[in-house]
Design an enzyme around this catalytic site. Structure first.
Site, mmCIF file in Angstrom:
data_model
loop_
_atom_site.group_PDB
_atom_site.id
_atom_site.type_symbol
_atom_site.label_atom_id
_atom_site.label_comp_id
_atom_site.label_asym_id
_atom_site.label_seq_id
_atom_site.Cartn_x
_atom_site.Cartn_y
_atom_site.Cartn_z
ATOM 1 N N TYR A 6 -7.007 -8.956 11.318
ATOM 2 C CA TYR A 6 -5.709 -8.647 11.911
ATOM 3 C C TYR A 6 -5.601 -9.290 13.287
ATOM 4 O O TYR A 6 -6.593 -9.360 14.032
ATOM 5 C CB TYR A 6 -5.519 -7.127 12.030
ATOM 6 C CG TYR A 6 -5.158 -6.499 10.699
ATOM 7 C CD1 TYR A 6 -3.863 -6.572 10.209
ATOM 8 C CD2 TYR A 6 -6.125 -5.859 9.928
ATOM 9 C CE1 TYR A 6 -3.532 -6.015 8.977
ATOM 10 C CE2 TYR A 6 -5.798 -5.303 8.694
ATOM 11 C CZ TYR A 6 -4.499 -5.379 8.220
ATOM 12 O OH TYR A 6 -4.160 -4.844 7.010
ATOM 13 N N GLU B 106 0.845 -1.199 0.000
ATOM 14 C CA GLU B 106 0.000 0.000 0.000
ATOM 15 C C GLU B 106 0.878 1.246 0.000
ATOM 16 O O GLU B 106 2.028 1.217 0.470
ATOM 17 C CB GLU B 106 -0.892 -0.021 1.265
ATOM 18 C CG GLU B 106 -1.821 1.182 1.360
ATOM 19 C CD GLU B 106 -2.909 1.016 2.422
ATOM 20 O OE1 GLU B 106 -2.841 0.073 3.222
ATOM 21 O OE2 GLU B 106 -3.827 1.864 2.433
ATOM 22 N N ASN C 101 -12.418 -1.292 -1.153
ATOM 23 C CA ASN C 101 -11.739 -1.881 0.004
ATOM 24 C C ASN C 101 -12.436 -1.400 1.266
ATOM 25 O O ASN C 101 -12.751 -0.208 1.400
ATOM 26 C CB ASN C 101 -10.274 -1.414 0.041
ATOM 27 C CG ASN C 101 -9.590 -1.732 1.369
ATOM 28 O OD1 ASN C 101 -9.298 -2.885 1.672
ATOM 29 N ND2 ASN C 101 -9.356 -0.712 2.197
ATOM 30 N N GLU C 102 -12.679 -2.298 2.186
ATOM 31 C CA GLU C 102 -13.264 -1.946 3.482
ATOM 32 C C GLU C 102 -14.378 -0.914 3.312
ATOM 33 O O GLU C 102 -14.387 0.143 3.954
ATOM 34 C CB GLU C 102 -12.191 -1.484 4.478
ATOM 35 C CG GLU C 102 -11.191 -2.588 4.774
ATOM 36 C CD GLU C 102 -10.334 -2.394 6.025
ATOM 37 O OE1 GLU C 102 -10.348 -1.300 6.617
ATOM 38 O OE2 GLU C 102 -9.647 -3.357 6.424
ATOM 39 N N GLN D 153 2.072 -6.065 5.635
ATOM 40 C CA GLN D 153 2.274 -5.758 4.248
ATOM 41 C C GLN D 153 3.683 -6.162 3.846
ATOM 42 O O GLN D 153 4.496 -6.471 4.706
ATOM 43 C CB GLN D 153 2.034 -4.271 4.005
ATOM 44 C CG GLN D 153 0.618 -3.835 4.343
ATOM 45 C CD GLN D 153 0.281 -2.432 3.832
ATOM 46 O OE1 GLN D 153 1.074 -1.776 3.164
ATOM 47 N NE2 GLN D 153 -0.914 -1.948 4.201
ATOM 48 N N GLU E 47 -6.169 -9.107 3.603
ATOM 49 C CA GLU E 47 -5.357 -8.416 4.615
ATOM 50 C C GLU E 47 -5.348 -9.275 5.854
ATOM 51 O O GLU E 47 -6.414 -9.578 6.419
ATOM 52 C CB GLU E 47 -5.916 -7.025 4.937
ATOM 53 C CG GLU E 47 -5.704 -6.028 3.823
ATOM 54 C CD GLU E 47 -6.100 -4.601 4.209
ATOM 55 O OE1 GLU E 47 -6.009 -4.243 5.413
ATOM 56 O OE2 GLU E 47 -6.518 -3.860 3.308
HETATM 57 O O1 AHR Z 1 -3.066 -2.517 6.220
HETATM 58 C C1 AHR Z 1 -3.369 -1.308 6.834
HETATM 59 C C2 AHR Z 1 -4.840 -0.934 6.711
HETATM 60 O O2 AHR Z 1 -5.631 -1.834 7.409
HETATM 61 C C3 AHR Z 1 -5.421 -0.940 5.325
HETATM 62 O O3 AHR Z 1 -5.161 0.223 4.629
HETATM 63 C C4 AHR Z 1 -6.892 -1.074 5.576
HETATM 64 O O4 AHR Z 1 -7.570 -1.715 4.525
HETATM 65 C C5 AHR Z 1 -6.943 -1.844 6.884
HETATM 66 O O5 AHR Z 1 -7.807 -1.272 7.778
#
Ligand code: AHR
Length: 514
Positions: free
Chosen positions: A261, A47, A194-195, A366, A317
């Site tokens: 995450y 990103e 995205n999101e 990432q 992600e």
């Molecule tokens: O990876 C960091 C961020 O986490 C990304 O930009 C977003 O899609 C997510 O919330």
């Protein structure tokens, strides 16, 4: 003692199990080959965030750092070792503020913008579509583009697809030619936003699903290029999102994304990447294992609308997210990467492989310098993280045939928290080699693993292991080899069975040859 699947074969006599040392038993079913493990499970994400693109990948053609057309050569060489299958770009949250036309043409003329999501820095758009496609070609991976729904337009997204993939004598294709690319690129993976439930537009699922349908109509498959259309999926356990989006748009998509995450104890208590003890080791591993149940539950919902499992779940992600390294810009999401992250990576990859029937892609967040990175850079210096080494050790699983495992393992316990000590995954590659990856989550004790192999009688075995004296061990620019794979010999192959002693807090990869 946890039993995964049923039918553990009697293994008495296979290995002498001492009364004091815990033992696990597993049966690797070479006689029950499963689906092919989609190599895209080993995908990456880059990103416009902190020093992922700028500094980590792009240094510009005039940089003293060795580069090819502005893309740093040391990073590309390291990534080529991983056989990166697919790379997601330009975001993330950045994608929904990105206007692709600002990133083409002579760099000196490209408009600037503020990267409002990540540190408020000025983005000069010097890394755009042509540079990203060049990166993919240098790395040898497929591009995965995320289009802007949040602040973009249907026309803008439609034109991006035409610009990249059309071979017509059209104004946009000719503009691409004028900008130095005669042939269209092959772009398969394309995400519509995205999101969308958050930074991508704060939309309710019904509104997003309607928008997906609308945008989707205008993304054309130009001759020779067929898009694999990915809808914005849920955050973690947001099952209602999956249900609504699948109901309204499931028949029109090829993939649905999922973001998860690993956060220690909620977004306000993420903890340090390097300064932690056993409670935090346990907390992070426990949180990361939750993704198994989350994938299972989303899959069950998807099955309602897509029983044939044609729609892939794209975990585009995932990874650990800690407090930023002190002294760094908090908007740059810089964090170190320890042996704990290597174990997290291995556990997740095992889970994705177990869900090979539904999980069609995963992109760790990432690739360089951000969150659970493969690679960290500092000016001309570069260091490979423990997570990098897991991806490198595991590359033999890419595109191989999944082999199911029945596993019986004791738990690693602390207070009320319990997780399985052993995690295992296996595959058979095109040459008939079986690869068995194993994790010991216990930071204190080795574990013996007695492996029966049904349907194969390997004649030889070799292995590598990743471990370190401490949980917090990590690689730095000053000391880059604190955590790296070394040959592994603590196993005995006899009569087609394998007796392995896995060191504490370790990841091992064994290769079994017929
Ligand atoms: O990876 C960091 C961020 O986490 C990304 O930009 C977003 O899609 C997510 O919330």
């Amino acid at each position: 003692m946890k039993l995964f699947r049923l039918a553990i074969l009697p293994l008495a006599g296979l290995v002498s199990l001492s009364a004091q040392t815990p033992a696990a038993t597993l049966t690797l079913h070479a006689d029950q080959p499963g689906p092919v493990i989609n190599k895209n499970i080993y995908g990456q994400f880059s990103e416009h965030l902190g020093h992922c693109i700028y500094g980590g990948i792009w240094v510009g053609e005039d940089s003293p750092i060795p580069n090819v057309r502005g893309i740093r050569s040391d990073v590309v060489a390291a990534l080529r070792q991983l056989q990166v299958p697919v790379l997601r770009w330009p975001g993330g949250c950045f994608a929904d503020e990105y206007h692709w036309k600002n990133g083409i043409g002579p760099r000196k003329d490209r408009p600037k913008m503020i990267n409002t999501n990540w540190g408020g820095v000025v983005e000069d758009n010097s890394f755009g579509t042509h540079e990203f496609m060049d990166l993919c070609e240098q790395v040898g991976c497929e591009p995965y583009i995320t289009g802007n729904v949040g602040s973009g337009t249907v026309r803008e997204m439609m034109e991006w697809v035409e610009y990249m993939t059309s071979n017509a004598d059209s104004p946009l294709a000719n503009e691409r030619r004028r900008n130095g690319r005669a042939e269209p690129w092959h772009v398969k993976y394309f995400a519509i936003g995205n999101e969308a439930w958050g930074c991508g537009g704060d939309m309710p699922p019904e509104f997003y699903a309607d928008n997906f349908r609308r945008y989707n109509v205008y993304l054309k498959n130009y001759p020779g290029n067929e898009l694999y259309r990915i809808a914005c999926g849920p955050d973690a356990a947001s099952y209602g999102w999956t249900d609504k989006v699948m109901a309204i748009a499931g028949a029109r998509m090829n993939g649905l994304s999922l973001h998860y995450y690993t956060v220690k104890n909620g977004w306000n208590d993420k903890g340090s990447a390097t300064e932690f003890g056993e409670p935090e080791w346990m907390a992070i591993l426990g949180q990361t294992l939750r993704i198994d149940e989350i994938i299972t539950n989303h899959s069950v919902i998807m099955d309602k609308y897509d029983p044939a499992k044609k729609v892939g779940l794209m975990v585009d992600e995932w990874g650990t997210w800690y407090d930023p390294t002190p002294g760094t810009n908090p908007g740059f999401l810089v964090q170190q990467n320890t042996l704990r992250d290597a174990v997290v990576a291995a556990l997740n990859l095992h889970i994705f492989q177990r869900h090979a029937d539904r999980v069609a892609m995963a992109n760790i967040a990432q690739m360089v310098n951000v969150l659970q990175a493969m690679i960290m850079t500092d000016g001309p210096r570069m260091v490979l993280t423990p997570t990098y080494h897991v991806f490198e050790m595991y590359k033999a699983h890419q595109g191989a045939t999944y082999l199911p495992i029945d596993l019986s393992t004791p738990d690693y316990s602390r207070g009320d928290a319990h997780i399985p000590v052993v995690s295992a995954s296996a595959s058979r590659d095109r040459n008939g080699l079986i690869h068995l990856s194993l994790v010991n989550t216990d930071p204190n004790r080795p574990i013996r693993v007695a492996c029966a192999i049904a349907g194969a009688a390997p004649k030889s075995a070799s292995g590598r292991v990743l471990t370190a004296p401490t949980m917090q061990a990590h690689n730095s620019f000053e000391s880059p080899d604190e955590v790296k794979p070394v040959p592994f010999t603590d196993f005995v192959l006899s009569g087609g069975s394998l007796a392995v002693t896995l060191p504490s807090k370790s990841v091992a990869m064994l290769e079994l040859a017929p």
